[in-house]
Design a protein around this motif. Structure first.
Motif, PDB file in Angstrom:
ATOM      1  N   TRP A 161     -40.316   0.411   2.577  1.00  0.00           N
ATOM      2  CA  TRP A 161     -40.794   0.958   1.062  1.00  0.00           C
ATOM      3  C   TRP A 161     -41.953   1.762   1.045  1.00  0.00           C
ATOM      4  CZ3 TRP A 161     -38.164  -0.693  -3.248  1.00  0.00           C
ATOM      5  CH2 TRP A 161     -38.762  -0.143  -4.348  1.00  0.00           C
ATOM      6  N   LEU A 162     -43.262   1.680   1.773  1.00  0.00           N
ATOM      7  CA  LEU A 162     -44.086   2.332   1.959  1.00  0.00           C
ATOM      8  C   LEU A 162     -43.924   3.601   2.640  1.00  0.00           C
ATOM      9  CD1 LEU A 162     -47.135  -0.060   2.396  1.00  0.00           C
ATOM     10  CD2 LEU A 162     -46.369   0.776   0.203  1.00  0.00           C
ATOM     11  N   ALA A 163     -43.407   3.533   3.711  1.00  0.00           N
ATOM     12  CA  ALA A 163     -43.017   4.814   4.542  1.00  0.00           C
ATOM     13  C   ALA A 163     -41.896   5.700   3.880  1.00  0.00           C
ATOM     14  CB  ALA A 163     -42.561   4.406   5.806  1.00  0.00           C
ATOM     15  N   ALA A 164     -41.018   5.202   2.957  1.00  0.00           N
ATOM     16  CA  ALA A 164     -40.189   6.058   2.302  1.00  0.00           C
ATOM     17  C   ALA A 164     -40.720   7.012   1.174  1.00  0.00           C
ATOM     18  CB  ALA A 164     -38.834   5.205   1.689  1.00  0.00           C
ATOM     19  N   GLY A 165     -42.067   6.444   0.661  1.00  0.00           N
ATOM     20  CA  GLY A 165     -42.734   7.453  -0.322  1.00  0.00           C
ATOM     21  C   GLY A 165     -43.186   8.727   0.458  1.00  0.00           C
ATOM     22  N   ASN A 166     -43.114   9.783  -0.236  1.00  0.00           N
ATOM     23  CA  ASN A 166     -43.763  10.937   0.247  1.00  0.00           C
ATOM     24  C   ASN A 166     -43.895  11.771  -0.955  1.00  0.00           C
ATOM     25  OD1 ASN A 166     -44.282  13.690   1.319  1.00  0.00           O
ATOM     26  ND2 ASN A 166     -43.925  12.521   3.374  1.00  0.00           N
ATOM     27  N   LYS A 167     -45.204  12.472  -1.097  1.00  0.00           N
ATOM     28  CA  LYS A 167     -45.248  13.281  -2.165  1.00  0.00           C
ATOM     29  C   LYS A 167     -44.500  14.474  -2.119  1.00  0.00           C
ATOM     30  CE  LYS A 167     -50.329  12.201  -2.674  1.00  0.00           C
ATOM     31  NZ  LYS A 167     -51.764  12.861  -2.513  1.00  0.00           N
ATOM     32  N   SER A 168     -44.275  15.158  -1.101  1.00  0.00           N
ATOM     33  CA  SER A 168     -43.052  16.346  -1.048  1.00  0.00           C
ATOM     34  C   SER A 168     -41.455  15.891  -1.108  1.00  0.00           C
ATOM     35  CB  SER A 168     -43.503  17.163   0.333  1.00  0.00           C
ATOM     36  OG  SER A 168     -43.124  16.033   1.408  1.00  0.00           O
ATOM     37  N   THR A 169     -41.297  14.746  -1.157  1.00  0.00           N
ATOM     38  CA  THR A 169     -40.125  14.163  -1.125  1.00  0.00           C
ATOM     39  C   THR A 169     -39.481  13.914  -2.542  1.00  0.00           C
ATOM     40  OG1 THR A 169     -40.357  13.174   0.935  1.00  0.00           O
ATOM     41  CG2 THR A 169     -38.277  12.566  -0.357  1.00  0.00           C
ATOM     42  N   PRO A 170     -38.389  14.439  -2.992  1.00  0.00           N
ATOM     43  CA  PRO A 170     -38.102  14.031  -4.501  1.00  0.00           C
ATOM     44  C   PRO A 170     -37.908  12.614  -4.860  1.00  0.00           C
ATOM     45  CG  PRO A 170     -36.673  15.810  -3.458  1.00  0.00           C
ATOM     46  CD  PRO A 170     -37.368  15.349  -2.466  1.00  0.00           C
ATOM     47  N   SER A 171     -38.180  12.351  -5.851  1.00  0.00           N
ATOM     48  CA  SER A 171     -38.211  10.801  -6.205  1.00  0.00           C
ATOM     49  C   SER A 171     -36.824  10.258  -6.180  1.00  0.00           C
ATOM     50  CB  SER A 171     -38.734  10.711  -7.640  1.00  0.00           C
ATOM     51  OG  SER A 171     -37.903  11.152  -8.538  1.00  0.00           O
ATOM     52  N   THR A 172     -35.666  10.775  -6.384  1.00  0.00           N
ATOM     53  CA  THR A 172     -34.313  10.254  -6.470  1.00  0.00           C
ATOM     54  C   THR A 172     -34.240   9.921  -4.883  1.00  0.00           C
ATOM     55  OG1 THR A 172     -33.556  12.563  -6.371  1.00  0.00           O
ATOM     56  CG2 THR A 172     -33.574  11.322  -8.343  1.00  0.00           C
ATOM     57  N   THR A 173     -34.641  10.908  -3.937  1.00  0.00           N
ATOM     58  CA  THR A 173     -34.590  10.737  -2.674  1.00  0.00           C
ATOM     59  C   THR A 173     -35.185   9.408  -2.156  1.00  0.00           C
ATOM     60  OG1 THR A 173     -34.052  12.892  -2.223  1.00  0.00           O
ATOM     61  CG2 THR A 173     -34.804  11.726  -0.206  1.00  0.00           C
ATOM     62  N   VAL A 174     -36.468   9.277  -2.455  1.00  0.00           N
ATOM     63  CA  VAL A 174     -37.129   8.247  -2.096  1.00  0.00           C
ATOM     64  C   VAL A 174     -36.643   6.780  -2.495  1.00  0.00           C
ATOM     65  CG1 VAL A 174     -39.512   6.990  -2.520  1.00  0.00           C
ATOM     66  CG2 VAL A 174     -39.324   9.485  -2.240  1.00  0.00           C
ATOM     67  N   ARG A 175     -36.284   6.843  -3.727  1.00  0.00           N
ATOM     68  CA  ARG A 175     -35.471   5.621  -4.354  1.00  0.00           C
ATOM     69  C   ARG A 175     -34.255   5.204  -3.546  1.00  0.00           C
ATOM     70  NH1 ARG A 175     -36.900   7.766  -9.455  1.00  0.00           N
ATOM     71  NH2 ARG A 175     -34.974   8.632  -9.746  1.00  0.00           N
ATOM     72  N   ALA A 176     -33.527   6.372  -3.084  1.00  0.00           N
ATOM     73  CA  ALA A 176     -32.325   6.120  -2.254  1.00  0.00           C
ATOM     74  C   ALA A 176     -32.653   5.627  -1.043  1.00  0.00           C
ATOM     75  CB  ALA A 176     -31.557   7.171  -2.172  1.00  0.00           C
ATOM     76  N   ARG A 177     -33.683   6.182  -0.448  1.00  0.00           N
ATOM     77  CA  ARG A 177     -34.007   5.576   0.872  1.00  0.00           C
ATOM     78  C   ARG A 177     -34.835   4.322   0.936  1.00  0.00           C
ATOM     79  NH1 ARG A 177     -33.391   5.450   6.078  1.00  0.00           N
ATOM     80  NH2 ARG A 177     -35.281   5.128   7.263  1.00  0.00           N
ATOM     81  N   ARG A 178     -35.382   3.890  -0.102  1.00  0.00           N
ATOM     82  CA  ARG A 178     -35.784   2.711  -0.160  1.00  0.00           C
ATOM     83  C   ARG A 178     -34.790   1.796  -0.398  1.00  0.00           C
ATOM     84  NH1 ARG A 178     -41.193   3.738  -4.250  1.00  0.00           N
ATOM     85  NH2 ARG A 178     -42.616   4.289  -2.402  1.00  0.00           N
ATOM     86  N   ARG A 179     -33.903   1.962  -1.206  1.00  0.00           N
ATOM     87  CA  ARG A 179     -32.777   1.059  -1.323  1.00  0.00           C
ATOM     88  C   ARG A 179     -31.731   0.823  -0.112  1.00  0.00           C
ATOM     89  NH1 ARG A 179     -31.857   3.807  -6.473  1.00  0.00           N
ATOM     90  NH2 ARG A 179     -30.405   5.147  -5.242  1.00  0.00           N
ATOM     91  N   GLU A 180     -31.784   2.042   0.675  1.00  0.00           N
ATOM     92  CA  GLU A 180     -31.057   1.854   1.864  1.00  0.00           C
ATOM     93  C   GLU A 180     -31.934   0.728   3.016  1.00  0.00           C
ATOM     94  OE1 GLU A 180     -29.214   5.341   4.313  1.00  0.00           O
ATOM     95  OE2 GLU A 180     -31.327   5.388   4.531  1.00  0.00           O
ATOM     96  N   ILE A 181     -33.250   1.114   2.942  1.00  0.00           N
ATOM     97  CA  ILE A 181     -33.884   0.270   3.850  1.00  0.00           C
ATOM     98  C   ILE A 181     -33.920  -1.321   3.644  1.00  0.00           C
ATOM     99  CG2 ILE A 181     -36.349  -0.081   4.785  1.00  0.00           C
ATOM    100  CD1 ILE A 181     -36.528   2.704   4.714  1.00  0.00           C
ATOM    101  N   VAL A 182     -34.214  -1.583   2.261  1.00  0.00           N
ATOM    102  CA  VAL A 182     -34.180  -2.918   1.927  1.00  0.00           C
ATOM    103  C   VAL A 182     -32.949  -3.435   1.804  1.00  0.00           C
ATOM    104  CG1 VAL A 182     -34.443  -4.377  -0.271  1.00  0.00           C
ATOM    105  CG2 VAL A 182     -36.349  -2.473   0.082  1.00  0.00           C
ATOM    106  N   GLY A 183     -32.053  -2.816   1.685  1.00  0.00           N
ATOM    107  CA  GLY A 183     -30.489  -3.434   1.948  1.00  0.00           C
ATOM    108  C   GLY A 183     -30.289  -3.598   3.408  1.00  0.00           C
TER     109      GLY A 183
END
Length: 668
Positions: free
Chosen positions: A312-334
């Motif tokens: 969850w923490l690694a997926a967040g990045n200031k330069s990454t669009p929020s939609t991409t971050v949320r998708a990445r987080r869902r993917e990792i958690v899932g």
């Protein structure tokens, strides 16, 4: 699993780089691993069995009256360690890559066999003989030897409550070698631990290479024999569980490096062989020992939570669009949760092979009461285990292990796996202490062996890192480091018989199933069991497994597969047996004033009544010395005596026979 371990092996050579590689494992690698394990199991089993047979051909002096077997034990341990060192050197110099794993498996099997088999060479009994907990364990193996059908160790027509896995296979082993269960117990305990030690060393070799793998296997095996060998089915899980926690960690994280966090998606970055292997291990564990399974499962949950947060923490990045971050987080958690669920499904299906009959009985609302398995709190269960502060070799290696885990858990898969296990054990200990306020415990004191084994394995990695530092600082002193490490291993190994001195002595002073004591001293009252067994067969005309015996001499049930009406204590009793209500019923029966009253009580029993009574003589009549749970006191068992008036059996419906200090009563 394969790709993880390959990268870890590289990391240990080049520096603090973690495992595992992101590249998918090749199916052929998994196939070779499976074949190597199968071959290692066969080799280890054969070596151990032949070793025990060879030891059994000599008329050795008793361990408690001579130092001969101890000296031979030390000599055998040194030779086994010498072979293991030779294999590590061969691997180090690029020789014998195919032979090294199998020879190492044979050597570690020989190490286990000589360490336990030689001190017990003059007795048919295992550690603790037929006393204390070994009495009910032997009874369980005797039950499983009499039939492959899953059944409670004591009570007729009940599914087993205690996991039957190790005992079921022990029964098949006893059938194979043609021995009664009580006699096969020693051989099965040693052979099963020897095989488990071989599996453990092969897994370590596959993960970290033979040089480190052999050192890891020897360290884990040595401390396991020190701390867990009296409970052989627990020792088996420790020996295999330490390396399998590394596999479990990789299975949950996916195909990525430790410092990079968990990988997603579920079906694109998961090592399914590692997931299946982890599920199989947890399932086998659940079919063998519930307590350890709980710790392993909690460790898996803790690791999954760690990976979820890390991802969850690694997926967040200031330069990454929020939609991409949320998708990445869902993917990792899932992905992490999906792997955890998959492991749970595999393990659950395997566990049901043993647990299904009992669970079905409980779900069908069968009456249950009186079981007090968790009502035990010795002094060491009231404090946190801190082996790293001991002023001995175990203290030194576990302290190094703890420090290494703290330094490397962010960058090494193996450090994270061992660190999570250590944290889980301490959390489990604290929960057990808190549970005392609710009138029960979690028996956390039994986790000492797992803790010491994990920290010892970590200590090997710490010693390797210290050795690398010493070589850089002082030059090529590898011979010095190696010699000190080998001497430390020998020192710890040769202390095992002394550490187990009480357990070994009891194996020589208890009377075995043939009515003999291994120290050649006069046998106890148990020497009459053989005659009693013959009388029961002759007077009832039934096989042993069709008779229900009421007795307080539970050693009789350990040797012969009769059903018991009441168990040893409520702590080992099946909850479905209603131990407390049976105890009350026995007390009522003892108050009978004539044969008619007793027969009426027996016929009105809600359980299958005993048709055989085995009493002791007492000043006031025929006695049974039974047990009552008095937790939270320590000791947690109070003994009390129930006395039957001999006149209640003075009736044609009963046949009374006096045998030594016993009174045998058969209900016709």
């Amino acid at each position: 699993m394969t790709s993880s371990t390959s990268a870890d092996r590289t990391a240990t050579t080049t520096g603090p780089d973690p495992s595992p590689a992101a590249e998918p494992a090749r199916p052929r690698g998994h196939g070779r691993t499976a074949l190597s394990l199968v071959a290692g199991v066969i080799v280890a089993g054969v070596v151990s069995f032949i070793g025990l047979a060879a030891i059994g051909t000599v008329d050795w002096p008793a361990f408690n009256s001579s130092n001969v077997t101890r000296s031979l034990t030390t000599a055998g341990q040194v030779m086994a360690i010498a072979v293991l060192v030779g294999m590590a050197l061969l691997y180090r110099y690029g020789k014998g890559r195919l032979a090294v794993p199998l020879v190492s498996a044979a050597a570690i099997s020989g190490f286990v066999t000589v360490t336990l088999g030689m001190p017990l060479g003059a007795t048919r009994l295992y550690l603790f003989g037929l006393s204390v907990d070994q009495e009910f364990r032997t009874e369980y193996l005797t039950r499983m030897t009499s039939s492959p059908h899953l059944a409670d160790m004591t009570y007729i027509d009940l599914p087993p409550y205690y996991p039957a896995g190790w005992f079921w296979w022990g029964g098949r082993f006893a059938n194979l070698i043609g021995q009664p269960g009580w006699e096969a117990y020693k051989s099965w305990a040693i052979v099963s631990m020897a095989v488990a030690a071989a599996v453990g060393v092969l897994l370590f070799i596959r993960m970290f290479g033979a040089d480190r793998g052999i050192a890891l296997g020897l360290a884990v095996t040595t401390v396991t024999l020190l701390y867990a060998s009296p409970e052989p089915y627990a020792a088996v899980l420790v020996l295999i569980g330490v390396p399998m926690m590394v596999t479990l960690t990789y299975a949950l994280r996916g195909r990525t490096r430790a410092a990079d966090g968990p990988a997603g998606p579920l079906f694109g970055a998961t090592s399914w062989p590692a997931v299946v292997a982890s599920g199989v291990f947890l399932g086998v564990s659940a079919a063998t020992y519930t307590l350890f399974t709980g710790v392993f499962a909690l460790t898996a949950i803790l690791l999954a939570c760690y990976f979820v947060v890390q991802g969850w923490l690694a997926a967040g990045n200031k330069s990454t669009p929020s939609t991409t971050v949320r998708a990445r987080r869902r993917e990792i958690v899932g992905a992490v949760i999906g792997r955890l669920v998959a492991i749970g499904v595999v393990s659950g299906l395997i566990a049901l092979l043993v647990w299904a009959p009992y669970l079905l009985a409980r779900l069908s609302s069968e009456p249950a009461s009186g079981g007090t398995a968790q009502h035990y709190l010795p002094e060491r269960g009231s404090v946190l285990p801190l082996p790293m502060f001991g002023l001995n070799l175990v203290g030194a290696i576990t302290m190094i292990g703890l420090l290494w885990i703290l330094l490397r858990f962010r960058t090494r898969t193996v450090a994270l796996a061992m660190g999570a296990t250590v944290v889980t054990i301490y959390v489990f200990c604290l929960l057990s202490m808190l549970m005392t306020a609710m009138g029960t415990t979690l028996l956390s004191f039994r986790l000492d062996s797992v803790l010491v084994a994990v920290l010892s394995a970590a200590g090997v990695f710490g010693v390797v890192d210290i050795a690398h530092w010493a070589v850089r600082r002082f030059g090529d002193i590898r011979v010095v480091v190696g010699a000190v490490a080998v001497l430390a291993a020998i020192g710890m190994a040769q202390s095992i018989p002394g550490h187990l001195g009480t357990e070994i002595t009891t194996a020589y002073t208890d009377t075995d199933g043939y009515g003999e004591r291994a120290d050649a001293r006069p046998a106890g009252a148990e020497s009459y069991f053989g005659e009693i067994d013959k009388l029961i067969t002759a007077q009832t005309g039934k096989p042993r497994t069709e008779n229900v015996v009421l007795t307080a001499d539970f050693g009789f049930l350990s040797i012969y597969p009769y059903w018991g009406f009441q168990g040893l204590t409520s702590h080992y009793a099946n909850p479905l047996a209603e131990f407390d209500k049976r105890a009350a019923a026995i007390a009522r029966w003892a108050e009978s004033e004539n044969p008619d009253q007793l027969v009426t009580h027996l016929e009105d029993s809600p359980w299958v009544p005993p048709n055989v009574f085995l009493f002791r003589y007492g000043a006031d009549g025929y006695t049974l010395r039974l047990a009552e749970d008095v937790y939270p006191n320590d000791p947690n068992v109070k003994r009390y005596t129930v006395t039957f008036d001999p006149t209640v059996f003075d009736d044609p419906r009963f046949e009374v026979t006096e045998v030594g200090p016993f009174v045998l009563v058969i209900r016709k």
